[in-house]
Design a protein around this motif. Structure first.
Motif, PDB file in Angstrom:
ATOM      1  N   TRP A  75      -2.157  12.835  -8.277  1.00 36.30           N
ATOM      2  CA  TRP A  75      -2.173  11.471  -8.798  1.00 36.30           C
ATOM      3  C   TRP A  75      -0.982  10.709  -8.234  1.00 36.30           C
ATOM      4  CZ3 TRP A  75      -5.533   8.563 -11.597  1.00 36.30           C
ATOM      5  CH2 TRP A  75      -6.648   9.228 -12.118  1.00 36.30           C
ATOM      6  N   VAL A  76      -1.249   9.482  -7.755  1.00 37.71           N
ATOM      7  CA  VAL A  76      -0.197   8.643  -7.183  1.00 37.71           C
ATOM      8  C   VAL A  76      -0.205   7.297  -7.889  1.00 37.71           C
ATOM      9  CG1 VAL A  76      -0.252   9.766  -4.919  1.00 37.71           C
ATOM     10  CG2 VAL A  76      -1.737   7.791  -5.346  1.00 37.71           C
ATOM     11  N   SER A 126       0.812  -1.222   0.000  1.00 37.22           N
ATOM     12  CA  SER A 126       0.000   0.000   0.000  1.00 37.22           C
ATOM     13  C   SER A 126       0.839   1.262   0.000  1.00 37.22           C
ATOM     14  CB  SER A 126      -0.921  -0.017   1.230  1.00 37.22           C
ATOM     15  OG  SER A 126      -1.677  -1.197   1.306  1.00 37.22           O
ATOM     16  N   SER A 127       2.053   1.190  -0.540  1.00 39.36           N
ATOM     17  CA  SER A 127       2.936   2.354  -0.603  1.00 39.36           C
ATOM     18  C   SER A 127       2.860   2.977  -1.999  1.00 39.36           C
ATOM     19  CB  SER A 127       4.380   1.933  -0.293  1.00 39.36           C
ATOM     20  OG  SER A 127       5.259   3.026  -0.423  1.00 39.36           O
ATOM     21  N   TYR A 128       2.732   4.312  -2.036  1.00 42.91           N
ATOM     22  CA  TYR A 128       2.525   5.030  -3.295  1.00 42.91           C
ATOM     23  C   TYR A 128       3.450   6.237  -3.383  1.00 42.91           C
ATOM     24  CZ  TYR A 128      -1.841   2.355  -3.530  1.00 42.91           C
ATOM     25  OH  TYR A 128      -2.766   1.344  -3.572  1.00 42.91           O
ATOM     26  N   SER A 129       3.698   6.676  -4.615  1.00 44.63           N
ATOM     27  CA  SER A 129       4.442   7.908  -4.870  1.00 44.63           C
ATOM     28  C   SER A 129       3.649   8.785  -5.813  1.00 44.63           C
ATOM     29  CB  SER A 129       5.810   7.608  -5.490  1.00 44.63           C
ATOM     30  OG  SER A 129       6.663   6.977  -4.574  1.00 44.63           O
ATOM     31  N   ARG A 183       3.377   8.449  -0.077  1.00 43.53           N
ATOM     32  CA  ARG A 183       2.377   8.341   0.972  1.00 43.53           C
ATOM     33  C   ARG A 183       1.962   6.874   1.092  1.00 43.53           C
ATOM     34  NH1 ARG A 183      -2.085  11.183   1.675  1.00 43.53           N
ATOM     35  NH2 ARG A 183      -2.926   9.410   2.811  1.00 43.53           N
ATOM     36  N   ARG A 184       1.348   6.565   2.207  1.00 43.65           N
ATOM     37  CA  ARG A 184       0.873   5.205   2.430  1.00 43.65           C
ATOM     38  C   ARG A 184      -0.641   5.215   2.552  1.00 43.65           C
ATOM     39  NH1 ARG A 184       3.129   0.464   3.563  1.00 43.65           N
ATOM     40  NH2 ARG A 184       1.803  -1.112   4.532  1.00 43.65           N
ATOM     41  N   ARG A 185      -1.264   4.279   1.888  1.00 39.00           N
ATOM     42  CA  ARG A 185      -2.695   4.093   1.999  1.00 39.00           C
ATOM     43  C   ARG A 185      -2.976   2.906   2.924  1.00 39.00           C
ATOM     44  NH1 ARG A 185      -4.787   4.599  -4.312  1.00 39.00           N
ATOM     45  NH2 ARG A 185      -5.555   6.742  -4.183  1.00 39.00           N
ATOM     46  N   GLY A 186      -4.244   2.734   3.263  1.00 41.52           N
ATOM     47  CA  GLY A 186      -4.615   1.620   4.120  1.00 41.52           C
ATOM     48  C   GLY A 186      -4.401   1.942   5.587  1.00 41.52           C
ATOM     49  N   PHE A 187      -4.542   0.938   6.419  1.00 44.51           N
ATOM     50  CA  PHE A 187      -4.430   1.085   7.869  1.00 44.51           C
ATOM     51  C   PHE A 187      -3.526  -0.011   8.394  1.00 44.51           C
ATOM     52  CE2 PHE A 187      -5.883  -0.086  12.146  1.00 44.51           C
ATOM     53  CZ  PHE A 187      -5.791   1.136  12.794  1.00 44.51           C
ATOM     54  N   ARG A 188      -2.497   0.380   9.141  1.00 44.98           N
ATOM     55  CA  ARG A 188      -1.563  -0.614   9.676  1.00 44.98           C
ATOM     56  C   ARG A 188      -1.166  -0.240  11.091  1.00 44.98           C
ATOM     57  NH1 ARG A 188       1.616  -4.769   8.085  1.00 44.98           N
ATOM     58  NH2 ARG A 188       3.659  -5.051   9.058  1.00 44.98           N
ATOM     59  N   ARG A 189      -1.234  -1.213  11.972  1.00 47.80           N
ATOM     60  CA  ARG A 189      -0.765  -1.067  13.345  1.00 47.80           C
ATOM     61  C   ARG A 189       0.270  -2.158  13.611  1.00 47.80           C
ATOM     62  NH1 ARG A 189      -4.407   1.274  17.130  1.00 47.80           N
ATOM     63  NH2 ARG A 189      -4.995   3.330  16.341  1.00 47.80           N
ATOM     64  N   PHE A 190       1.295  -1.801  14.368  1.00 54.67           N
ATOM     65  CA  PHE A 190       2.365  -2.756  14.669  1.00 54.67           C
ATOM     66  C   PHE A 190       2.749  -2.597  16.128  1.00 54.67           C
ATOM     67  CE2 PHE A 190       6.611  -4.543  14.771  1.00 54.67           C
ATOM     68  CZ  PHE A 190       6.535  -5.608  13.888  1.00 54.67           C
ATOM     69  N   GLY A 191       2.871  -3.713  16.849  1.00 55.63           N
ATOM     70  CA  GLY A 191       3.252  -3.670  18.255  1.00 55.63           C
ATOM     71  C   GLY A 191       4.343  -4.675  18.552  1.00 55.63           C
ATOM     72  N   GLY A 192       5.397  -4.216  19.231  1.00 60.06           N
ATOM     73  CA  GLY A 192       6.567  -5.055  19.439  1.00 60.06           C
ATOM     74  C   GLY A 192       7.626  -4.685  18.432  1.00 60.06           C
TER      75      GLY A 192
END
Length: 841
Positions: A750-751, A421-424, A432-441
């Motif tokens: 536009w990306v 989900s990475s765009y330029s 920019r990044r699209r979508g939703f991401r959570r990371f723990g640890g």
């Protein structure tokens, strides 16, 4: 090259979309929302500024309506007048409404068949949240009226926070549908088969099938060929390893022929190349040669003989051969697992480590796409419904039918999500990044312990080891300046646990945490014992080798370094391909680091090390010496996990976990959480919690202490177990809702998808006639997304006519359409036409 005869029969074929029932034009419906799996709402295309839909797969968790009339209310018989009384009142309400909060009143038959746990868990958290909304509202009212005195405010807030935490705790089961594969690098499991299927379905260049198409559609098919091939080549080069990877026997271990990506021809290794850095070439018999196969492209087999590209052996005089050099980055592999013609002993730097290494690359044995599998299972997109999805597609140009069964559609879906989900911006001015991401640890990569020597000025220190290769140094014991030898299981912790009293205190030697999970402690003036890995080059083969060794580094002032007058830190591989390495020492008398360069050269049949003093390195150190030691922690700061646990426990969204704290990554969807408060120290406002995590590939336990402030908010955390404890601690938790498209508009810009550009899955052309100034050709991705839409939307049968897709849900209607198209196609005539370079419409 064939050319179509333009007559009434051909016109009738072209007009079939108007004269026949070809079903639903997929372009007209492909942006409609779908609900596969019952948990998320998915869209596969989006319309930008009212234009035609572009490929973009997005997901949103579906809302759940509580069908039960039960309401958990907070209505104590009399208002509490203290924090203790409030705690009792909330506890009584939780007991009174236990069945409602646990959703025991629900009828399981009301749940969606593919996501029953999500349905039940979502209702559970909605009910719990509603109860505590009432609790907080009443608490504020009682505090405002003076029923609860102001002096009790903090205690009241703490009571609400702690009991709310306990209300969401317990055992929570999550949906457990399994895709059945993690698309391993090995065992012919990567998602390459659907790409081969796509390529085989397309009209061939110069064929009658291609001649049937309009010129613009022919260009689209050509781009589909090119982009699909690029997609397949990248995966075969990077992610296919049928029997694992041995770089000294690349074709047989990987399961494919080493080929030139552009010409698709098998390449040869140049004889007598350096085994660490081989050279490659394409071989051709000179077109002017007096040979029956003049002009043919050939390759060397394992025995050094020559073969045609179809593997037929032949004899060729050396002077008749021409050689075209090829660089490693120009090469890929053609899938052919266990083909008898795969060549033994072909060498290739597959992992791009700078040299060809001996032996199997160990991490490839477990490598795969468990992260993609986890996302699919998190979203409920396992394609495990009954009947499973299937698309049978007829192409009117080729007259052939291709079947995309559940396995190929799953490959298709997994490979799309793997694109990320990475765009330029198209003009190259930002990302920019699209979508939703959570990371723990923090991911554990088995990186080495590191010593940081302070230099005489800022930025002039020295860190050892210089690289990050796995387990180059592991400190086994530390003797502090006061003679104490700390427990190595907790020596690097930020806080030191006191489990008997359910409390913890600051570690006096802890300095900071860097890179997420490297904890740094002060070891100035300490004596350190460590296991290290020492590099060398095998005297017989010239390949790099390693051996284990123990070393002592004594940083105490006046310590005796022994007869050499310095302490051996280890070796650093400076340039493996050139066989150069540094031997590195701490020289206490000179208060410096000394790195001495060795270069191995071949003398006869033996590789021998020679000193290269001109390339030695010296680094002066601060006086008096200051030194820190850092370790990648297997038990991360527990606070890193709380946001993900709240997402699972308080929003009912599935999360994923790597339950293996070693460097191997086994990402899997979490199928059960068991959350328990196992102890408390009210005076110290400290609690002990245990979170048992069951995930797709294993189980792990978070056992930690948390200290709260006076209002109950978490203040500090501490692992409640040593790093030496046998129990499995999760490496990390995560949650990812991807947003994968080829192109789109973000905030007016536009990306384009970064991975698709990098792998040449899309083609970009400067075009000032369009608003963005660039035109993105995404024919391959559009084709894939349309097929996915058909599979998920129930269009089990499709027709592609003039490169436009039509869908059917009735096999009878599809059969009628394909029979009619077969008749129309059979009536079309063809003649031999000019070459593609000079053809016209």
């Amino acid at each position: 090259m064939k050319k179509v005869v333009r007559n009434e029969a051909y016109q009738a074929f072209l007009d079939a979309a108007q004269t026949l029932d070809l079903g639903t034009r997929i372009k007209d419906v492909r942006d409609q929302p779908l609900r596969p799996g019952g948990r998320v709402i998915a869209t596969l295309f989006e319309r930008v500024n009212g234009g035609r839909p572009h490929p973009r797969i997005r997901f949103a968790f579906a809302e759940v309506e509580d069908p039960g009339p039960s309401i958990a209310s907070f209505e104590p018989a009399s208002p509490p007048t203290s924090a203790a009384g409030l705690r009792e009142a909330i506890a009584s309400a939780l007991t009174l409404h236990a069945d409602v909060l646990a959703t025991r009143d629900l009828d399981p038959k009301s749940a969606p068949p593919d996501s029953p746990c999500y349905w039940r868990n979502r209702i559970r958290v909605l009910r719990t949240a509603a109860l505590f909304t009432q609790v907080r509202s009443r608490v504020e009212a009682w505090l405002g009226s003076g029923t609860l005195p102001a002096s009790e405010r903090a205690g009241c807030y703490r009571a609400v926070t702690e009991l709310e935490e306990e209300a969401y705790a317990g055992t929570v089961e999550f949906d457990d549908a399994d895709t059945g594969t993690y698309h391993s690098f090995g065992h012919d499991a990567p998602f390459v088969h659907y790409l081969e299927q796509l390529l085989s379905s397309l009209p061939a260049e110069g064929s009658e099938d291609m001649a049937l198409l309009h010129s613009a559609n022919r260009e689209s098919v050509r781009r589909q060929h090119q982009q699909t091939r690029a997609h397949l080549d990248w995966l075969m080069r990077k992610k296919y390893a049928y029997h694992g990877i041995e770089e000294t026997d690349i074709e047989r271990s990987l399961g494919g022929f080493l080929i030139d990506a552009e010409s698709r021809r098998i390449v040869s290794e140049v004889p007598d190349s350096d085994p660490l850095a081989p050279h490659y070439e394409l071989l051709r018999i000179a077109p002017t040669a007096n040979h029956s196969h003049a002009g043919a492209w050939v390759y060397r087999d394992a025995a050094g003989g020559l073969r045609l590209q179809d593997h037929q052996p032949l004899e060729v005089e050396p002077e008749l051969l021409r050689s075209a050099p090829r660089e490693p980055e120009q090469l890929t592999f053609r899938r052919a697992p266990d083909d008898p013609h795969l060549r033994k002993g072909i060498r290739f730097d597959w992992d791009e480590g700078g040299f060809v290494q001996q032996g199997a690359i160990d991490w490839v044995s477990w490598a795969g796409h468990c992260d993609v599998k986890a996302v699919l299972e998190l979203l409920g997109l396992t394609l495990t419904g009954d009947p499973p999805p299937r698309v049978e597609e007829y192409r009117a140009d080729t007259g052939r039918t291709t079947i995309y069964d559940r396995e190929l559609l799953l490959e298709m879906l997994a490979s799309v999500l793997e694109l990320g989900s990475s765009y330029s911006r198209l003009d190259g001015t930002g990302q920019r990044r699209r979508g939703f991401r959570r990371f723990g640890g923090s991911r554990n990569d088995s990186r080495p312990d590191r010593l940081q020597f302070t230099g005489p000025g800022r930025g002039k220190g020295f860190r050892w080891p210089m690289g990050s290769r796995r387990e180059l140094m592991h400190v086994t014991a530390i003797e502090l300046p006061d003679g104490q030898r700390p427990d190595m299981g907790t020596a690097f912790f930020r806080h030191l646990p006191e489990l008997e009293t359910v409390s913890f205190a600051k570690n006096p030697r802890y300095v900071t945490t860097v890179e997420g999970d490297y904890n740094v402690i002060d070891v100035s003036g300490a004596r350190i014992e460590a296991k290290i890995k020492v590099d060398a080059f095998d005297p017989h083969t010239g390949y790099p080798v390693q051996r284990d060794q123990t070393t002592v580094i004594d940083l105490r002032p006046g310590a005796d370094p022994g007869p050499e007058g310095r302490y051996f830190l280890g070796t650093h591989m400076d340039d493996a391909a050139s066989r150069k390495l540094l031997r590195v020492y701490y020289d206490p008398a000179g208060n410096r680091i000394v790195a001495e360069m060795d270069r191995y050269t071949q003398r006869g049949d033996t590789w021998v090390a020679s000193r290269v003093p001109s390339e030695d390195i010296e680094v002066p150190l601060q006086s008096p010496l200051r030194c820190t030691l850092s370790r990648e922690m297997k038990r991360d700061d527990p606070s890193q996990f709380t946001a993900l646990l709240h997402l699972a426990l308080r929003q009912a969204h599935n999360i994923c976990a790597d339950t293996d704290q070693a460097s191997a990554v086994w990402n899997g969807v979490v199928t059960r959480l068991r959350v328990t408060k196992t102890g408390a120290n009210p005076e110290a406002r400290t609690e002990r919690w245990q979170v048992d995590v069951k995930a797709r590939f294993g189980e792990a336990t978070l056992d930690y202490l948390v200290r709260r402030d006076e209002r109950g908010q978490p203040q500090a955390y501490c692992p409640a177990t040593s790093d030496h404890h046998w129990g499995r601690w999760p490496d990390f938790l995560w949650h990812d809702v991807p947003d994968v498209g080829s192109k789109g508009v973000e905030n007016g810009d536009w990306v384009v998808n970064d991975t698709m550009v990098d792998r040449e899955l899309v083609t970009i052309r400067v075009d000032e006639s369009v608003p963005s100034g660039f035109y993105v050709f995404d024919d391959h991705i559009k084709n894939v997304f349309e097929l996915l839409f058909c599979g998920l939307a129930g269009y089990t049968h499709t027709v592609v006519h003039n490169d436009k897709r039509h869908g059917f849900r009735s096999v009878e209607a599809w059969n009628a359409a394909t029979r009619a198209l077969d008749r129309l196609r059979a009536a079309v005539s063809f003649v031999d036409g000019p070459s593609p370079a000079s053809s016209d419409e």
